[in-house]
Design a protein around this motif. Structure first.
Motif, PDB file in Angstrom:
ATOM      1  N   ILE A 113       0.862  -1.182   0.000  1.00 58.85           N
ATOM      2  CA  ILE A 113       0.000   0.000   0.000  1.00 58.85           C
ATOM      3  C   ILE A 113       0.899   1.232   0.000  1.00 58.85           C
ATOM      4  CG2 ILE A 113      -1.757   1.302   1.253  1.00 58.85           C
ATOM      5  CD1 ILE A 113      -2.670  -1.360   2.475  1.00 58.85           C
ATOM      6  N   ILE A 114       0.776   2.052  -1.031  1.00 59.92           N
ATOM      7  CA  ILE A 114       1.600   3.254  -1.164  1.00 59.92           C
ATOM      8  C   ILE A 114       0.674   4.462  -1.167  1.00 59.92           C
ATOM      9  CG2 ILE A 114       3.268   4.480  -2.592  1.00 59.92           C
ATOM     10  CD1 ILE A 114       4.194   1.757  -3.634  1.00 59.92           C
ATOM     11  N   TYR A 115       0.787   5.293  -0.148  1.00 60.95           N
ATOM     12  CA  TYR A 115      -0.082   6.458  -0.015  1.00 60.95           C
ATOM     13  C   TYR A 115       0.276   7.508  -1.065  1.00 60.95           C
ATOM     14  CZ  TYR A 115      -2.538   4.907   4.140  1.00 60.95           C
ATOM     15  OH  TYR A 115      -3.359   4.230   5.000  1.00 60.95           O
ATOM     16  N   PRO A 116      -0.672   8.393  -1.389  1.00 63.14           N
ATOM     17  CA  PRO A 116      -0.481   9.297  -2.535  1.00 63.14           C
ATOM     18  C   PRO A 116       0.736  10.213  -2.443  1.00 63.14           C
ATOM     19  CG  PRO A 116      -2.785   9.243  -1.891  1.00 63.14           C
ATOM     20  CD  PRO A 116      -2.033   8.491  -0.835  1.00 63.14           C
ATOM     21  N   LYS A 117       1.039  10.745  -1.256  1.00 64.23           N
ATOM     22  CA  LYS A 117       2.097  11.750  -1.173  1.00 64.23           C
ATOM     23  C   LYS A 117       3.448  11.076  -0.932  1.00 64.23           C
ATOM     24  CE  LYS A 117       2.597  16.528   0.346  1.00 64.23           C
ATOM     25  NZ  LYS A 117       2.446  17.029  -1.032  1.00 64.23           N
ATOM     26  N   CYS A 118       3.879  10.288  -1.918  1.00 63.41           N
ATOM     27  CA  CYS A 118       5.159   9.586  -1.859  1.00 63.41           C
ATOM     28  C   CYS A 118       5.949   9.870  -3.130  1.00 63.41           C
ATOM     29  CB  CYS A 118       4.953   8.075  -1.730  1.00 63.41           C
ATOM     30  SG  CYS A 118       4.281   7.553  -0.143  1.00 63.41           S
ATOM     31  N   LYS A 119       7.252   9.998  -2.974  1.00 66.68           N
ATOM     32  CA  LYS A 119       8.154  10.159  -4.115  1.00 66.68           C
ATOM     33  C   LYS A 119       9.150   9.011  -4.051  1.00 66.68           C
ATOM     34  CE  LYS A 119      11.333  13.450  -6.295  1.00 66.68           C
ATOM     35  NZ  LYS A 119      11.968  14.793  -6.158  1.00 66.68           N
ATOM     36  N   ILE A 120       8.997   8.056  -4.951  1.00 72.51           N
ATOM     37  CA  ILE A 120       9.768   6.823  -4.898  1.00 72.51           C
ATOM     38  C   ILE A 120      10.519   6.650  -6.213  1.00 72.51           C
ATOM     39  CG2 ILE A 120       9.660   4.331  -4.548  1.00 72.51           C
ATOM     40  CD1 ILE A 120       7.025   4.759  -3.067  1.00 72.51           C
ATOM     41  N   ALA A 121      11.833   6.446  -6.129  1.00 72.52           N
ATOM     42  CA  ALA A 121      12.641   6.285  -7.340  1.00 72.52           C
ATOM     43  C   ALA A 121      12.201   5.052  -8.120  1.00 72.52           C
ATOM     44  CB  ALA A 121      14.119   6.184  -6.971  1.00 72.52           C
ATOM     45  N   LYS A 151       3.011  15.299   4.805  1.00 71.91           N
ATOM     46  CA  LYS A 151       4.342  15.568   4.264  1.00 71.91           C
ATOM     47  C   LYS A 151       4.740  14.460   3.297  1.00 71.91           C
ATOM     48  CE  LYS A 151       5.912  18.011   8.411  1.00 71.91           C
ATOM     49  NZ  LYS A 151       6.906  18.014   9.518  1.00 71.91           N
ATOM     50  N   GLU A 152       5.620  14.802   2.366  1.00 72.02           N
ATOM     51  CA  GLU A 152       6.040  13.850   1.344  1.00 72.02           C
ATOM     52  C   GLU A 152       7.007  12.822   1.922  1.00 72.02           C
ATOM     53  OE1 GLU A 152       6.930  14.638  -3.179  1.00 72.02           O
ATOM     54  OE2 GLU A 152       8.706  15.130  -1.980  1.00 72.02           O
ATOM     55  N   THR A 153       6.764  11.569   1.625  1.00 69.13           N
ATOM     56  CA  THR A 153       7.675  10.478   1.964  1.00 69.13           C
ATOM     57  C   THR A 153       8.539  10.192   0.744  1.00 69.13           C
ATOM     58  OG1 THR A 153       6.098   9.526   3.525  1.00 69.13           O
ATOM     59  CG2 THR A 153       7.814   8.062   2.686  1.00 69.13           C
ATOM     60  N   VAL A 154       9.867  10.101   0.953  1.00 71.16           N
ATOM     61  CA  VAL A 154      10.801   9.967  -0.166  1.00 71.16           C
ATOM     62  C   VAL A 154      11.635   8.699   0.012  1.00 71.16           C
ATOM     63  CG1 VAL A 154      12.760  11.012  -1.373  1.00 71.16           C
ATOM     64  CG2 VAL A 154      10.935  12.468  -0.449  1.00 71.16           C
ATOM     65  N   ILE A 155      11.707   7.894  -1.037  1.00 73.57           N
ATOM     66  CA  ILE A 155      12.618   6.746  -1.070  1.00 73.57           C
ATOM     67  C   ILE A 155      13.488   6.903  -2.308  1.00 73.57           C
ATOM     68  CG2 ILE A 155      12.851   4.244  -1.076  1.00 73.57           C
ATOM     69  CD1 ILE A 155      10.075   4.039   0.118  1.00 73.57           C
ATOM     70  N   GLN A 156      14.789   7.053  -2.096  1.00 72.38           N
ATOM     71  CA  GLN A 156      15.702   7.365  -3.191  1.00 72.38           C
ATOM     72  C   GLN A 156      16.158   6.109  -3.940  1.00 72.38           C
ATOM     73  OE1 GLN A 156      18.853   9.846  -1.614  1.00 72.38           O
ATOM     74  NE2 GLN A 156      17.454  11.517  -1.101  1.00 72.38           N
ATOM     75  N   ASP A 157      17.053   6.308  -4.898  1.00 68.92           N
ATOM     76  CA  ASP A 157      17.478   5.258  -5.824  1.00 68.92           C
ATOM     77  C   ASP A 157      18.005   4.006  -5.132  1.00 68.92           C
ATOM     78  OD1 ASP A 157      16.914   6.775  -8.078  1.00 68.92           O
ATOM     79  OD2 ASP A 157      18.906   7.673  -8.136  1.00 68.92           O
ATOM     80  N   ASN A 158      17.696   2.880  -5.759  1.00 68.98           N
ATOM     81  CA  ASN A 158      18.332   1.599  -5.458  1.00 68.98           C
ATOM     82  C   ASN A 158      18.111   1.136  -4.021  1.00 68.98           C
ATOM     83  OD1 ASN A 158      19.808  -0.583  -6.548  1.00 68.98           O
ATOM     84  ND2 ASN A 158      21.676   0.122  -5.522  1.00 68.98           N
ATOM     85  N   CYS A 159      16.954   1.453  -3.463  1.00 73.07           N
ATOM     86  CA  CYS A 159      16.608   0.956  -2.130  1.00 73.07           C
ATOM     87  C   CYS A 159      15.800  -0.336  -2.253  1.00 73.07           C
ATOM     88  CB  CYS A 159      15.794   1.992  -1.361  1.00 73.07           C
ATOM     89  SG  CYS A 159      16.751   3.432  -0.843  1.00 73.07           S
ATOM     90  N   PHE A 160      15.942  -1.181  -1.251  1.00 72.42           N
ATOM     91  CA  PHE A 160      15.153  -2.414  -1.182  1.00 72.42           C
ATOM     92  C   PHE A 160      14.335  -2.381   0.098  1.00 72.42           C
ATOM     93  CE2 PHE A 160      14.303  -6.690   0.255  1.00 72.42           C
ATOM     94  CZ  PHE A 160      13.815  -7.302  -0.893  1.00 72.42           C
ATOM     95  N   GLU A 206       4.956   8.894   7.267  1.00 74.66           N
ATOM     96  CA  GLU A 206       4.809  10.146   6.530  1.00 74.66           C
ATOM     97  C   GLU A 206       5.995  11.077   6.789  1.00 74.66           C
ATOM     98  OE1 GLU A 206       2.161  13.946   7.561  1.00 74.66           O
ATOM     99  OE2 GLU A 206       0.978  12.149   7.149  1.00 74.66           O
ATOM    100  N   GLY A 207       6.473  11.728   5.730  1.00 71.26           N
ATOM    101  CA  GLY A 207       7.540  12.709   5.869  1.00 71.26           C
ATOM    102  C   GLY A 207       8.924  12.126   6.063  1.00 71.26           C
ATOM    103  N   THR A 208       9.055  10.821   5.928  1.00 66.01           N
ATOM    104  CA  THR A 208      10.347  10.154   6.119  1.00 66.01           C
ATOM    105  C   THR A 208      11.142  10.153   4.819  1.00 66.01           C
ATOM    106  OG1 THR A 208       9.793   8.803   8.029  1.00 66.01           O
ATOM    107  CG2 THR A 208      11.330   7.839   6.461  1.00 66.01           C
ATOM    108  N   ILE A 209      12.467  10.232   4.948  1.00 67.69           N
ATOM    109  CA  ILE A 209      13.368  10.190   3.793  1.00 67.69           C
ATOM    110  C   ILE A 209      14.297   8.991   3.942  1.00 67.69           C
ATOM    111  CG2 ILE A 209      15.199  11.384   2.533  1.00 67.69           C
ATOM    112  CD1 ILE A 209      13.994  14.025   3.555  1.00 67.69           C
ATOM    113  N   ILE A 210      14.261   8.106   2.969  1.00 66.79           N
ATOM    114  CA  ILE A 210      15.165   6.960   2.913  1.00 66.79           C
ATOM    115  C   ILE A 210      16.147   7.236   1.777  1.00 66.79           C
ATOM    116  CG2 ILE A 210      15.366   4.456   2.733  1.00 66.79           C
ATOM    117  CD1 ILE A 210      13.588   5.347   5.051  1.00 66.79           C
ATOM    118  N   GLU A 211      17.410   7.453   2.111  1.00 66.08           N
ATOM    119  CA  GLU A 211      18.378   7.815   1.084  1.00 66.08           C
ATOM    120  C   GLU A 211      18.864   6.586   0.314  1.00 66.08           C
ATOM    121  OE1 GLU A 211      21.387  10.359   2.786  1.00 66.08           O
ATOM    122  OE2 GLU A 211      20.013  12.069   2.792  1.00 66.08           O
TER     123      GLU A 211
END
Length: 225
Positions: free
Chosen positions: A16-24, A53-62, A71-76
């Motif tokens: 389940i991926i909520y709308p305000k997410c930015k995922i590579a 707040k936007e949740t972000v998961i950056q490149d090449n994460c598993f 919410e609002g978390t950043i995974i580099e």
């Protein structure tokens, strides 16, 4: 095909991926994981009149199965979160870090780059880069009249290249310096200077006086120069 389409191809259909997410586009998300959901009740936001707040998961994460990322978390980039990991709201996980099966990082904590987290990290804790935490960083909870997650509760602040062994507890607003080894089962309620070993209850020993094998470890190499 849009980047959003690519994201959902990489996620299992049960996630389940909520709308305000930015995922590579090259992130992999396992079964039954929940991404972007607040870990606090929705009425808290209604009272404070704030937007999600936007949740972000950056490149090449598993991201494994049954993982919750708030919410609002950043995974580099290049970070792995194993099954059943819980990352609460407004957390930052540095690049190339590894969150072990079932570990929990609570809200507003900051984890540095190249860390391994296999224990419990209380709200507003900081863990410096190249550290490993298999024990618990927790609040004192010494005033039961306060709210259990009161902002007045100070959290542990851990610098770079620190090892917190299995079952160890770092309690309250203590500061742990660089190149510190906290043995399994230790209890820490006092500040720990850099280049020390901690065992038992607040037994803090300079590495220069340590008689065990750790004294010759490359972990402490810069203290011998």
């Amino acid at each position: 095909m849009t980047s959003k389409d690519i994201i959902f191809e990489k996620a299992r259909t049960t996630a389940i991926i909520y709308p305000k997410c930015k995922i590579a586009s090259n992130v992999v998300i396992g079964d039954f994981s929940i991404i972007g959901k607040s870990s606090r009740p929705i009425n808290n936001r209604m009272r404070s009149n704030t937007m999600p707040k936007e949740t972000v998961i950056q490149d090449n994460c598993f991201i494994g199965s049954y993982v919750t990322i708030g919410e609002g978390t950043i995974i580099e980039k290049n970070t792995t979160i194993e099954d059943y990991g819980v990352i609460e709201d407004n957390v930052k996980i540095g690049s190339s870090s590894y969150i072990v099966h079932g570990a929990r990082v609570c809200g507003k904590s900051i984890i540095g780059n190249n860390c391994v987290i296999g224990g419990f990290i209380a709200e507003r804790s900081n863990v410096g880069s190249h550290s490993r935490v298999f024990g618990m960083l927790i609040h004192k909870q010494d005033d039961p009249s306060k709210n259990w997650d009161s902002l007045e509760e100070e959290a542990p602040q851990v610098e770079r290249k620190v090892i917190v062994g299995m079952g160890a507890q770092v309690i309250g607003g203590v500061h742990v310096g660089n190149h510190v080894y906290i043995c399994s089962g230790a209890v820490v309620t006092k500040d720990v200077p850099s280049f020390h070993v901690v065992l038992g209850v607040n037994k803090i020993v300079p590495i220069s006086e340590w008689e065990g094998n750790l004294k010759d470890s490359l972990f402490f190499v810069s203290s011998h120069g």
